[in-house]
Write an enzyme that holds these catalytic residues in place. Structure first.
Site, PDB file in Angstrom:
ATOM      1  N   ARG A 173      -4.232  -5.442 -63.221  1.00  0.00           N
ATOM      2  CA  ARG A 173      -3.411  -6.188 -64.168  1.00  0.00           C
ATOM      3  C   ARG A 173      -2.686  -7.273 -63.389  1.00  0.00           C
ATOM      4  O   ARG A 173      -2.552  -7.180 -62.156  1.00  0.00           O
ATOM      5  CB  ARG A 173      -2.420  -5.289 -64.898  1.00  0.00           C
ATOM      6  CG  ARG A 173      -1.679  -4.355 -63.962  1.00  0.00           C
ATOM      7  CD  ARG A 173      -0.678  -3.471 -64.660  1.00  0.00           C
ATOM      8  NE  ARG A 173       0.472  -3.346 -63.731  1.00  0.00           N
ATOM      9  CZ  ARG A 173       1.573  -4.052 -63.790  1.00  0.00           C
ATOM     10  NH1 ARG A 173       1.760  -4.928 -64.750  1.00  0.00           N
ATOM     11  NH2 ARG A 173       2.528  -3.890 -62.901  1.00  0.00           N
ATOM     12  N   ARG A 177       6.106 -11.692 -65.393  1.00  0.00           N
ATOM     13  CA  ARG A 177       7.523 -11.374 -65.621  1.00  0.00           C
ATOM     14  C   ARG A 177       8.097 -12.507 -66.464  1.00  0.00           C
ATOM     15  O   ARG A 177       8.033 -13.664 -66.049  1.00  0.00           O
ATOM     16  CB  ARG A 177       8.184 -11.313 -64.252  1.00  0.00           C
ATOM     17  CG  ARG A 177       9.511 -10.673 -64.240  1.00  0.00           C
ATOM     18  CD  ARG A 177      10.049 -10.643 -62.828  1.00  0.00           C
ATOM     19  NE  ARG A 177       9.490  -9.606 -61.990  1.00  0.00           N
ATOM     20  CZ  ARG A 177       9.704  -9.559 -60.670  1.00  0.00           C
ATOM     21  NH1 ARG A 177      10.410 -10.488 -60.067  1.00  0.00           N
ATOM     22  NH2 ARG A 177       9.182  -8.586 -59.951  1.00  0.00           N
ATOM     23  N   ARG A 250      -9.707  -4.468 -42.577  1.00  0.00           N
ATOM     24  CA  ARG A 250      -9.574  -5.914 -42.609  1.00  0.00           C
ATOM     25  C   ARG A 250      -8.542  -6.239 -41.538  1.00  0.00           C
ATOM     26  O   ARG A 250      -7.510  -5.570 -41.418  1.00  0.00           O
ATOM     27  CB  ARG A 250      -9.090  -6.328 -44.005  1.00  0.00           C
ATOM     28  CG  ARG A 250      -9.198  -7.788 -44.263  1.00  0.00           C
ATOM     29  CD  ARG A 250     -10.557  -8.191 -44.817  1.00  0.00           C
ATOM     30  NE  ARG A 250     -10.588  -9.641 -44.922  1.00  0.00           N
ATOM     31  CZ  ARG A 250     -11.444 -10.421 -44.290  1.00  0.00           C
ATOM     32  NH1 ARG A 250     -12.409  -9.910 -43.543  1.00  0.00           N
ATOM     33  NH2 ARG A 250     -11.382 -11.722 -44.406  1.00  0.00           N
ATOM     34  N   ARG A 281      -0.925 -17.589 -45.122  1.00  0.00           N
ATOM     35  CA  ARG A 281       0.524 -17.722 -45.264  1.00  0.00           C
ATOM     36  C   ARG A 281       1.125 -18.316 -44.002  1.00  0.00           C
ATOM     37  O   ARG A 281       0.539 -18.211 -42.917  1.00  0.00           O
ATOM     38  CB  ARG A 281       1.228 -16.377 -45.434  1.00  0.00           C
ATOM     39  CG  ARG A 281       0.486 -15.267 -46.069  1.00  0.00           C
ATOM     40  CD  ARG A 281       1.428 -14.166 -46.457  1.00  0.00           C
ATOM     41  NE  ARG A 281       1.569 -13.131 -45.417  1.00  0.00           N
ATOM     42  CZ  ARG A 281       2.323 -12.057 -45.565  1.00  0.00           C
ATOM     43  NH1 ARG A 281       3.024 -11.876 -46.670  1.00  0.00           N
ATOM     44  NH2 ARG A 281       2.398 -11.150 -44.617  1.00  0.00           N
ATOM     45  N   GLU A 301      -0.918 -17.038 -40.660  1.00  0.00           N
ATOM     46  CA  GLU A 301      -1.656 -15.779 -40.766  1.00  0.00           C
ATOM     47  C   GLU A 301      -3.069 -16.061 -41.278  1.00  0.00           C
ATOM     48  O   GLU A 301      -3.231 -16.648 -42.350  1.00  0.00           O
ATOM     49  CB  GLU A 301      -0.877 -14.898 -41.752  1.00  0.00           C
ATOM     50  CG  GLU A 301      -1.083 -13.430 -41.568  1.00  0.00           C
ATOM     51  CD  GLU A 301      -0.111 -12.625 -42.434  1.00  0.00           C
ATOM     52  OE1 GLU A 301       1.101 -12.623 -42.143  1.00  0.00           O
ATOM     53  OE2 GLU A 301      -0.578 -12.022 -43.403  1.00  0.00           O
ATOM     54  N   TYR A 349      -3.323   2.815 -46.763  1.00  0.00           N
ATOM     55  CA  TYR A 349      -2.266   1.821 -46.659  1.00  0.00           C
ATOM     56  C   TYR A 349      -0.949   2.467 -47.076  1.00  0.00           C
ATOM     57  O   TYR A 349      -0.824   2.957 -48.197  1.00  0.00           O
ATOM     58  CB  TYR A 349      -2.523   0.575 -47.527  1.00  0.00           C
ATOM     59  CG  TYR A 349      -1.353  -0.372 -47.365  1.00  0.00           C
ATOM     60  CD1 TYR A 349      -1.294  -1.239 -46.292  1.00  0.00           C
ATOM     61  CD2 TYR A 349      -0.256  -0.308 -48.219  1.00  0.00           C
ATOM     62  CE1 TYR A 349      -0.185  -2.047 -46.075  1.00  0.00           C
ATOM     63  CE2 TYR A 349       0.861  -1.101 -48.012  1.00  0.00           C
ATOM     64  CZ  TYR A 349       0.885  -1.968 -46.944  1.00  0.00           C
ATOM     65  OH  TYR A 349       1.990  -2.746 -46.712  1.00  0.00           O
ATOM     66  N   ASP A 351       3.253   1.752 -47.245  1.00  0.00           N
ATOM     67  CA  ASP A 351       4.426   0.933 -46.982  1.00  0.00           C
ATOM     68  C   ASP A 351       5.342   1.734 -46.060  1.00  0.00           C
ATOM     69  O   ASP A 351       5.196   2.955 -45.940  1.00  0.00           O
ATOM     70  CB  ASP A 351       5.142   0.609 -48.307  1.00  0.00           C
ATOM     71  CG  ASP A 351       4.643  -0.697 -48.916  1.00  0.00           C
ATOM     72  OD1 ASP A 351       4.232  -1.585 -48.148  1.00  0.00           O
ATOM     73  OD2 ASP A 351       4.670  -0.819 -50.146  1.00  0.00           O
TER      74      ASP A 351
HETATM   75  C1  LIG Z   1       0.265  -7.242 -42.156  1.00  0.00           C
HETATM   76  C2  LIG Z   1       1.054  -6.078 -42.657  1.00  0.00           C
HETATM   77  C3  LIG Z   1       2.232  -6.302 -43.342  1.00  0.00           C
HETATM   78  C4  LIG Z   1       2.981  -5.221 -43.804  1.00  0.00           C
HETATM   79  N1  LIG Z   1       4.125  -5.482 -44.500  1.00  0.00           N
HETATM   80  C5  LIG Z   1       4.853  -4.466 -44.977  1.00  0.00           C
HETATM   81  C6  LIG Z   1       6.030  -4.715 -45.754  1.00  0.00           C
HETATM   82  O1  LIG Z   1       6.394  -5.877 -46.004  1.00  0.00           O
HETATM   83  N2  LIG Z   1       6.728  -3.650 -46.205  1.00  0.00           N
HETATM   84  C7  LIG Z   1       6.350  -2.353 -45.958  1.00  0.00           C
HETATM   85  O2  LIG Z   1       7.033  -1.426 -46.390  1.00  0.00           O
HETATM   86  N3  LIG Z   1       5.249  -2.079 -45.212  1.00  0.00           N
HETATM   87  C8  LIG Z   1       4.491  -3.101 -44.728  1.00  0.00           C
HETATM   88  N4  LIG Z   1       3.363  -2.829 -43.973  1.00  0.00           N
HETATM   89  C9  LIG Z   1       3.024  -1.432 -43.651  1.00  0.00           C
HETATM   90  C10 LIG Z   1       3.652  -0.906 -42.332  1.00  0.00           C
HETATM   91  O3  LIG Z   1       3.223  -1.716 -41.262  1.00  0.00           O
HETATM   92  C11 LIG Z   1       3.225   0.559 -42.120  1.00  0.00           C
HETATM   93  O4  LIG Z   1       3.737   1.354 -43.165  1.00  0.00           O
HETATM   94  C12 LIG Z   1       3.700   1.219 -40.807  1.00  0.00           C
HETATM   95  O5  LIG Z   1       3.565   0.383 -39.710  1.00  0.00           O
HETATM   96  C13 LIG Z   1       2.904   2.480 -40.562  1.00  0.00           C
HETATM   97  O6  LIG Z   1       3.401   3.190 -39.436  1.00  0.00           O
HETATM   98  P1  LIG Z   1       2.477   4.202 -38.637  1.00  0.00           P
HETATM   99  O7  LIG Z   1       3.364   4.937 -37.690  1.00  0.00           O
HETATM  100  O8  LIG Z   1       1.648   4.984 -39.570  1.00  0.00           O
HETATM  101  O9  LIG Z   1       1.416   3.284 -37.860  1.00  0.00           O
HETATM  102  P2  LIG Z   1       1.550   2.267 -36.655  1.00  0.00           P
HETATM  103  O10 LIG Z   1       2.789   1.470 -36.769  1.00  0.00           O
HETATM  104  O11 LIG Z   1       0.274   1.537 -36.570  1.00  0.00           O
HETATM  105  O12 LIG Z   1       1.708   3.217 -35.385  1.00  0.00           O
HETATM  106  C14 LIG Z   1       0.621   3.849 -34.752  1.00  0.00           C
HETATM  107  C15 LIG Z   1       0.825   3.735 -33.256  1.00  0.00           C
HETATM  108  O13 LIG Z   1      -0.142   4.555 -32.593  1.00  0.00           O
HETATM  109  C16 LIG Z   1      -0.532   3.915 -31.412  1.00  0.00           C
HETATM  110  N5  LIG Z   1      -1.845   4.439 -30.998  1.00  0.00           N
HETATM  111  C17 LIG Z   1      -3.000   4.386 -31.708  1.00  0.00           C
HETATM  112  N6  LIG Z   1      -4.016   4.940 -31.008  1.00  0.00           N
HETATM  113  C18 LIG Z   1      -3.483   5.365 -29.828  1.00  0.00           C
HETATM  114  C19 LIG Z   1      -4.029   5.980 -28.675  1.00  0.00           C
HETATM  115  N7  LIG Z   1      -5.328   6.282 -28.593  1.00  0.00           N
HETATM  116  N8  LIG Z   1      -3.203   6.250 -27.648  1.00  0.00           N
HETATM  117  C20 LIG Z   1      -1.881   5.929 -27.704  1.00  0.00           C
HETATM  118  N9  LIG Z   1      -1.321   5.331 -28.778  1.00  0.00           N
HETATM  119  C21 LIG Z   1      -2.085   5.048 -29.821  1.00  0.00           C
HETATM  120  C22 LIG Z   1      -0.576   2.452 -31.797  1.00  0.00           C
HETATM  121  O14 LIG Z   1      -0.495   1.630 -30.643  1.00  0.00           O
HETATM  122  C23 LIG Z   1       0.637   2.329 -32.712  1.00  0.00           C
HETATM  123  O15 LIG Z   1       1.783   1.929 -32.001  1.00  0.00           O
HETATM  124  C24 LIG Z   1       2.559  -3.895 -43.558  1.00  0.00           C
HETATM  125  C25 LIG Z   1       1.360  -3.677 -42.878  1.00  0.00           C
HETATM  126  C26 LIG Z   1       0.601  -4.753 -42.462  1.00  0.00           C
HETATM  127  C27 LIG Z   1      -0.706  -4.488 -41.790  1.00  0.00           C
END
Ligand SMILES: Cc1cc2nc3c(=O)[nH]c(=O)nc-3n(C[C@H](O)[C@H](O)[C@H](O)COP(=O)(O)OP(=O)(O)OC[C@H]3O[C@@H](n4cnc5c(N)ncnc54)[C@H](O)[C@@H]3O)c2cc1C
Length: 367
Positions: A173, A177, A250, A281, A301, A349, A351
């Site tokens: 959708r 707004r 991606r 962006r 980006e 994905y 947040d």
């Molecule tokens: C472009 C983009 C924009 C975003 N914008 C928003 C937003 O505006 N608002 C929002 O709420 N959320 C946003 N998000 C989502 C947000 O980034 C995630 O919710 C969050 O980072 C997830 O945390 P995580 O701990 O799961 O993963 P990550 O932050 O990816 O942490 C995983 C960590 O594990 C480490 N790791 C992986 N493999 C290994 C290994 N083999 N050995 C040692 N270390 C390792 C990595 O280096 C990394 O530091 C966005 C995401 C993207 C991609």
């Protein structure tokens, strides 16, 4: 007895929240990360006095009061409200689609006029009863002007293929707004941690041992021997040595520039919705914190095909990848000593507020 209760692979939000909570319960954790910094993808680095979002713009938003209070107990959040603007061939449009956008598109002034105009635009595509692709779906939902000026180019750049080759379910959708409200998110709470996200994660991991620049897979046996259990937040396919195949993502490519002006574009986020502009962006980081520094830091980006040399940003949860993921998931359930969590291990994905919520739930179940 091993030296640590938990070895936490990944210093992102999932790993850091888990470590914080486990420490509170008297558990001893070791966090490792292959990067040279903590905070994972929410990492911010201070450059020219500006907190730069190194892995893409991050805006915290949630309607969950518990999570909002939780993050605010570590750092203060500002009142930033995400109000992106679209630039299509040099003309500006407010996002998300609201009365300002409709006025800019058609000169309409009242909600009634806007609704009538959208209906008129949509009626041209009323013959499409079962949209076959994203283009048809967007035309049916919003008509030609909105599709061509604000959706087509942006989406094609994001997906790297024509809108006629993108599945229709991507847009279920269009969020119209009928008020003059440019706030992108509907959540009750929104803001940016004053001082950047790294500060938030520093507070979370205070008192926890961290080793950076360590890849789990290069030292797996040795590291596993240190702790009773592993909390793994890396890629799930990598954990199993890609035995069921590689999961697709991606990716993004960032082009950064310090510019000698205090204000480059007047807004944190400007989307370029024209196909001829190669980036999607431009982010001007200082505006996330109302910065008044002499210089500015901007990031263009570019969406990017994923390969092993690129960061994995957005999971592609189509049938093919979901099937592969489910095989890994089933196998991971047999590993009693490993907790798989976060966006990479769950191939999902999330947040920020969702990943924090998930980490809190996981610790609560565990301890
Ligand atoms: C472009 C983009 C924009 C975003 N914008 C928003 C937003 O505006 N608002 C929002 O709420 N959320 C946003 N998000 C989502 C947000 O980034 C995630 O919710 C969050 O980072 C997830 O945390 P995580 O701990 O799961 O993963 P990550 O932050 O990816 O942490 C995983 C960590 O594990 C480490 N790791 C992986 N493999 C290994 C290994 N083999 N050995 C040692 N270390 C390792 C990595 O280096 C990394 O530091 C966005 C995401 C993207 C991609």
């Amino acid at each position: 007895m091993k030296e640590y209760d938990y070895l936490i692979v990944g210093a992102g939000l999932f790993g850091s929240v888990f470590a914080h909570e486990a420490k509170k319960k008297g558990k001893k954790c070791l966090i490792i990360d292959k990067r040279n910094h903590i905070a994972g993808n929410v990492y911010t680095e201070t450059i020219e006095g500006i907190n730069v979002h190194k892995y893409g713009a991050h805006i915290f938003h949630t309607s969950n009061k518990e999570i909002w209070d939780y993050v605010n107990s570590f750092v203060e959040f500002n009142r930033f409200t995400n109000s992106p603007i679209a630039n299509y061939k040099g003309k500006l449009y407010n996002l998300p689609f609201n009365m300002n956008t409709f006025h800019q598109l058609w000169g309409v002034i009242t909600p009634e006029e806007a609704m009538a105009k959208i209906e008129e635009q949509r009626s041209e595509y009323a013959h499409i009863t079962e949209p076959k692709n994203l283009e048809e779906q967007a035309l049916v939902l919003g008509g030609k002007d909105i599709y061509e000026k604000l959706i087509k180019g942006y989406t094609e750049k994001q997906w790297g293929r024509p809108a006629t080759e993108i599945p229709s379910f991507i847009i279920r959708r269009l969020p119209f707004r009928f008020t003059y409200d440019n706030n992108y998110f509907k959540d009750i709470y929104q803001g940016i941690p004053i001082g950047g996200y790294t500060k938030l994660v520093e507070k979370l991991v205070e008192g926890v041992e961290i080793r950076l620049n360590i890849n789990y897979f290069e030292n797996k046996e040795e590291l596993d021997a240190l702790a009773e259990k592993v909390v793994y937040t890396g890629k799930i396919d990598e954990f199993f040595n890609f035995e069921f195949g590689e999961l697709d993502y991606r990716s993004l490519h960032f082009e950064n520039e310090i510019i000698d002006t205090p204000n480059y574009q007047g807004n944190a986020v400007i989307n370029y919705t024209d196909k001829d502009v190669p980036y999607t962006r431009i982010i001007e980081h200082k505006h996330f914190e109302f910065g008044t520094q002499e210089k500015t830091y901007v990031t263009k980006e570019y969406p990017h095909e994923f390969s092993k040399d690129n960061e994995s940003y957005y999971p592609i949860n189509d049938d093919k990848n979901q099937e592969i993921f489910e095989k890994y998931q089933a196998k991971s359930a047999q590993y009693n000593n490993v907790i798989f969590g976060g966006r990479l291990a769950e191939y999902k994905y999330y947040d920020m507020h969702q990943v924090i919520e998930k980490a809190l739930e996981t610790v609560a179940k565990e301890l």
